[in-house]
Design a protein around this motif. Structure first.
Motif, short mmCIF file in Angstrom:
data_model
loop_
_atom_site.label_atom_id
_atom_site.label_comp_id
_atom_site.label_asym_id
_atom_site.label_seq_id
_atom_site.Cartn_x
_atom_site.Cartn_y
_atom_site.Cartn_z
N TYR A 245 52.88 51.52 2.25
CA TYR A 245 52.18 50.28 1.90
C TYR A 245 52.63 49.14 2.81
O TYR A 245 51.81 48.37 3.33
N ASN A 246 53.94 49.03 3.01
CA ASN A 246 54.46 47.96 3.86
C ASN A 246 53.98 48.11 5.30
O ASN A 246 53.67 47.12 5.97
N THR A 247 53.89 49.35 5.76
CA THR A 247 53.35 49.60 7.10
C THR A 247 51.89 49.18 7.17
O THR A 247 51.42 48.67 8.20
N GLY A 248 51.16 49.37 6.09
CA GLY A 248 49.76 48.95 6.05
C GLY A 248 49.59 47.46 6.26
O GLY A 248 48.63 47.01 6.90
N ILE A 249 50.52 46.68 5.74
CA ILE A 249 50.48 45.23 5.96
C ILE A 249 50.64 44.91 7.44
O ILE A 249 49.92 44.08 8.01
N LEU A 250 51.58 45.61 8.10
CA LEU A 250 51.74 45.44 9.55
C LEU A 250 50.47 45.85 10.28
O LEU A 250 50.06 45.20 11.25
N ASP A 251 49.84 46.93 9.83
CA ASP A 251 48.62 47.40 10.48
C ASP A 251 47.53 46.34 10.46
O ASP A 251 46.82 46.15 11.45
N ILE A 252 47.38 45.64 9.33
CA ILE A 252 46.37 44.58 9.27
C ILE A 252 46.72 43.49 10.26
O ILE A 252 45.85 43.00 11.01
N ARG A 253 47.97 43.10 10.32
CA ARG A 253 48.37 42.03 11.24
C ARG A 253 48.21 42.46 12.71
O ARG A 253 47.97 41.64 13.58
N ASP A 254 48.33 43.76 12.96
CA ASP A 254 48.18 44.26 14.33
C ASP A 254 46.73 44.64 14.66
O ASP A 254 46.46 45.14 15.76
N GLY A 255 45.83 44.44 13.71
CA GLY A 255 44.42 44.76 13.95
C GLY A 255 44.08 46.23 13.83
O GLY A 255 43.02 46.66 14.27
N LYS A 256 44.95 47.04 13.21
CA LYS A 256 44.73 48.47 13.04
C LYS A 256 44.24 48.73 11.61
O LYS A 256 44.95 49.24 10.77
N TYR A 257 42.99 48.38 11.37
CA TYR A 257 42.49 48.34 10.00
C TYR A 257 42.30 49.73 9.40
O TYR A 257 42.55 49.93 8.20
N ALA A 258 41.87 50.69 10.19
CA ALA A 258 41.71 52.05 9.66
C ALA A 258 43.08 52.63 9.28
O ALA A 258 43.21 53.30 8.25
N ASP A 259 44.10 52.35 10.10
CA ASP A 259 45.45 52.81 9.77
C ASP A 259 45.94 52.16 8.48
O ASP A 259 46.59 52.80 7.64
N ALA A 260 45.63 50.87 8.33
CA ALA A 260 46.03 50.16 7.12
C ALA A 260 45.39 50.79 5.89
O ALA A 260 46.05 51.03 4.87
#
Length: 579
Positions: free
Chosen positions: A469-484
């Protein structure tokens, strides 16, 4: 002055005028409104802290002069007066010198351009994208009128909730622990009477002392008594069956006397037959096999082979008795241990009650174990009390990583990030690679804006649901929405709904929020409004924005400049909410 001279002068002037107009630049400037420009996306968008967009344009036939070089520069104009000029695109006529995208005169033409990625700045949220052009022919230069291409920047990823999930060190507290007591009564061959010496063995004395000391204790719960009686497999089968039953009876009576000797009438345990569970084994072949496997007898393997070869009890006895010397050793060392009654008193040792732990964890924390302190902290919702208890736990049990780790988690809930970081560092020193601590250190790096470091720590933390879940937050900030979206898994909350929206799933936002726990939160209503705007449902936009602003007035100003609602900026319902 003669007329011939005047005609010559006039002709020369006409040629000069014609020649000066042949470059076509002036005509292009006059017809610049016929040039068609388009920016994609519009409004422009921020992803992963950066902005990038494309510009395309079309020139009608006989518009782009043959010798003209046109330089177009996109400029992002922020609301704070800042301007950012991006790399230009150069267009050239079919007879112009220099390099660039060529545009024909007779046929016209088009061009395309993609800007470099540039860092998003807060002033760009309500920015405008303007295209500025300069045309040149040799040393001649003319400016084109600026053209506004886009209004504002969509920054919806910034709505991500920084609700990272810390991982607590779990307590091992149990309400009660087994404290069963076992004793044995051994019998002579073919006998079922209990010899007095059997009740005076060291094992029997320890059994008696425990019962005497704890039968009336509030810390022990006596639950039941099991009596299992056995006969050794050296006699006749029918006789062994009756012998085992008689030993069960005599063994039960002997143990019951232990309890009936207690004169406390309030204590009833062990004094009635109903509390005893009795079982018999007429021939204890399994016990015999176990003792043989553990023995050092010379013919050990031979006897074990007999047990494997024959299943009939009489045949087994016959074959074993044929080993006369071995059988004598068996009768002396093994078989007496099988003629027994085994008595097990089922006892649970009770722990302190929740009420007792709650009272002691703040008044006398040094009277509690680490497990009781960690468990006690879970009994309160008061974050200040949690901090107090975990602080006491770390003071007493500093070598246990859970104390400092859980203190850090509690401090995070108080938004004391620097103090939480120090607690997690102390936990790391004694944690011996505990993945929970890496997860929590990753949260600290994320909150400090160091996303690469946070991501590395999350990798070390393994695949716990909280870490994903925490990695998903980073993914949104990094623009990696599918990963999030993948990392959020089965969560039904705001961030999962946001990731769904950012991957193009606006229609799925409401279902996620309806199924989760965020349905009454201001940001959830705001996200519903954004999803409605993307779907073109203006009435739902207004309805959800109204709910969001009623719950959190700060969202009024945010909505006013939000480019997600740019098409509603002239709508009276929208302006009535945000102005």
């Amino acid at each position: 002055m003669n007329s011939k001279f005047l005609r010559t002068i006039g002709a020369g002037l006409s040629v000069a005028v014609i020649l000066s107009g042949c470059d076509g630049l002036g005509k292009m400037v006059k017809k610049q409104k016929d040039i068609q420009y388009k920016v994609t996306p519009n409004p422009i968008e921020m992803h992963g802290d950066s902005v990038q967009f494309s510009v395309s344009g079309k020139f009608n036939p006989k518009l782009f002069a043959k010798k003209v070089t046109l330089t177009l520069t996109p400029v992002v104009k922020g609301t704070n007066g800042s301007e950012r000029a991006l790399k230009p695109v150069t267009l050239v006529g079919e007879k112009a010198t220099g390099s660039g995208q060529k545009i024909g005169f007779s046929s016209g033409g088009s061009f395309s351009y993609t800007s470099e990625k540039f860092a998003y700045e807060p002033g760009m949220r309500n920015a405008k994208v303007e295209l500025r052009g300069v045309g040149t022919v040799k040393k001649k230069e003319k400016k084109f009128d600026p053209v506004e291409l886009a209004d504002a920047t969509i920054v919806t990823p910034l709505l991500v909730r920084n609700d990272e999930k810390p991982i607590m060190g779990k307590d091992a507290f149990v309400k009660s622990t087994p404290a069963d007591q076992t004793t044995h009564i051994y019998y002579q061959i073919n006998q079922s009477n209990v010899r007095p010496t059997e009740l005076k063995s060291d094992e029997a004395k320890a059994f008696h002392n425990f019962i005497e000391a704890n039968l009336s204790s509030p810390w022990y719960e006596f639950k039941g008594i099991t009596v299992s009686a056995y006969a050794s497999p050296d006699g006749e089968t029918d006789k062994n069956e009756n012998l085992a039953k008689d030993r069960a009876t005599s063994g039960s009576k002997a143990i019951m006397s232990e309890f009936t000797s207690n004169k406390d009438k309030a204590v009833t345990f062990g004094k009635t037959k109903e509390q005893y569970t009795v079982g018999t084994t007429k021939e204890d072949w399994e016990g015999f096999k176990s003792l043989m496997e553990a023995s050092t007898m010379a013919d050990k393997d031979l006897i074990l082979r007999v047990l494997t070869m024959y299943s009939d009890a009489d045949q087994r006895r016959k074959e074993i008795k044929n080993l006369s010397k071995t059988y004598t050793e068996l009768a002396d060392k093994v078989l007496p241990k099988l003629r027994r009654a085994e008595i097990v008193v089922n006892v649970n040792k009770k722990s302190r009650t929740d009420e007792q732990i709650t009272a002691l964890m703040t008044s006398k924390p040094d009277s509690l174990s680490i497990e009781e302190l960690l468990y006690g902290a879970t009994l309160t919702n008061d974050i200040n009390t949690k901090v107090q208890v975990y602080t006491s736990a770390e003071k007493q049990f500093g070598s246990d990583w859970r104390a400092a780790n859980n203190l850090g988690c509690a401090l995070l809930l108080q938004n004391k990030v620097s103090e939480a970081a120090e607690a997690f560092k102390r936990a790391e020193k004694v944690a011996n690679g505990q993945q929970a601590v890496y997860n929590n250190l990753g949260i600290i790096e994320a909150k400090n804006g160091n996303r690469p470091a946070a991501r590395e720590l999350y990798k070390k933390a393994g695949g716990a649901a909280e870490t994903k879940y925490n990695t998903g937050i980073l993914d949104i900030r990094d623009g990696k929405y599918a990963d999030a979206l993948s990392n959020f898994g089965e969560n039904k909350d705001f961030n999962k709904a946001l990731a769904t929206l950012l991957t193009g799933g606006a229609s799925g936002v409401n279902a996620i929020l309806d199924a989760g726990t965020d349905k009454d939160k201001a940001f959830s209503d705001y996200l519903r409004a954004v999803a409605a705007a993307k779907s073109g449902n203006n009435s739902e936009v207004i309805s959800n924005l109204k709910k969001a602003i009623e719950k959190d007035a700060a969202l009024k100003a945010w909505a006013k400049d939000d480019a997600e609602f740019v098409k509603l900026r002239a709508d009276s319902g929208f302006t009535g909410l945000v102005n």
